[in-house]
Design an enzyme around this catalytic site. Sequence first.
Site, mmCIF file in Angstrom:
data_model
loop_
_atom_site.group_PDB
_atom_site.id
_atom_site.type_symbol
_atom_site.label_atom_id
_atom_site.label_comp_id
_atom_site.label_asym_id
_atom_site.label_seq_id
_atom_site.Cartn_x
_atom_site.Cartn_y
_atom_site.Cartn_z
ATOM 1 N N SER A 117 0.812 -1.221 0.000
ATOM 2 C CA SER A 117 0.000 0.000 0.000
ATOM 3 C C SER A 117 0.844 1.269 0.000
ATOM 4 C CB SER A 117 -0.946 0.020 1.209
ATOM 5 O OG SER A 117 -0.210 0.015 2.425
ATOM 6 N N SER B 267 14.262 -6.349 6.183
ATOM 7 C CA SER B 267 14.546 -6.129 7.602
ATOM 8 C C SER B 267 14.907 -4.658 7.754
ATOM 9 C CB SER B 267 15.662 -7.060 8.070
ATOM 10 O OG SER B 267 15.953 -6.879 9.431
ATOM 11 N N TYR C 145 10.330 -3.473 18.231
ATOM 12 C CA TYR C 145 10.610 -3.550 16.804
ATOM 13 C C TYR C 145 11.880 -4.372 16.569
ATOM 14 C CZ TYR C 145 11.523 -1.872 12.025
ATOM 15 O OH TYR C 145 11.769 -1.775 10.675
ATOM 16 N N LYS D 11 12.668 -7.857 14.396
ATOM 17 C CA LYS D 11 13.621 -7.883 13.288
ATOM 18 C C LYS D 11 14.824 -8.772 13.571
ATOM 19 C CE LYS D 11 11.435 -5.300 10.347
ATOM 20 N NZ LYS D 11 10.892 -5.907 9.103
#
Length: 281
Positions: free
Chosen positions: A11, A134, A148, A152
Amino acid sequence: MSGTWFITGTSSGFGRLLTEQLLDRGDRVAATLRRPEVLDDLRVAHGDRLWVERLDVTDADRTREVVDRAFADLGTIDVIVNNAGFGVFSAVEEATDAQIRSVIDTNLLGSMYVIRAALPHLRAQGHGRILQVSTAGGQTTYPNFSFYHASKWGIEGFCEAVAAEIAPFGIDLTIVQPGATPTGFGGALVSGPVMAEYDAGPAGDVRRSLADGSFTLANDPVRICRAMIDMVDGGTAPLRLPLGSDTYEHVRRALAARLEEHEAHKDVALSVVREDVADSA
């Protein structure tokens, strides 16, 4: 060199830019996202070279269904791009349990679901590429991004092991590590209520640097997407591809510091080896 790509999270950001660049040069793209209508302009411009399907990667059953349908409709898919993801921007005590679960479900488990769904098809066709998007934060860390980073670092460890497992099938996997880039990612960060205790320290410093613009977004998102495409076109398949001056420098510093600390503990590391094993070595 044209081909067919399957990309999640199309998107906006890297997903949208990759889709645009690939379509503009004649490739086919299977684009997945939670709101398919935002790609209506590309559907009009590129017709049946753009295959679009609604997908929330946190739904494992739906992920398998969409991936299976993409291969059935398009035949061979050359490249799988795991791009869907977002960030939780909070100190360790500030985020809610729901926010923590959401970022792990999307960035870690969602990426795993896509890879697992695609692999039977890639094995059957005898070739393929997986690009796992990543970040520099998959190998280094910044305060206020702990959740976060958890997602990752987790997906990088998973992918490193998987890369070895799937190599005999002619399938390559590359972890792509973009640095700080103006893609709208910052505007989509999820935060919890700020605690004064953390705001006075390193977590607050990072927050303020993003708010006042001193946290530099030095990289060009168009060039990052071009570099990913060029890597695939060139036939190279590094395990990790750092993209950005900050990624290169920050990860290099982090790796050097970890190695220095590792070496500093060599004696104590070897001191716990069983004597019978040490004697036979």
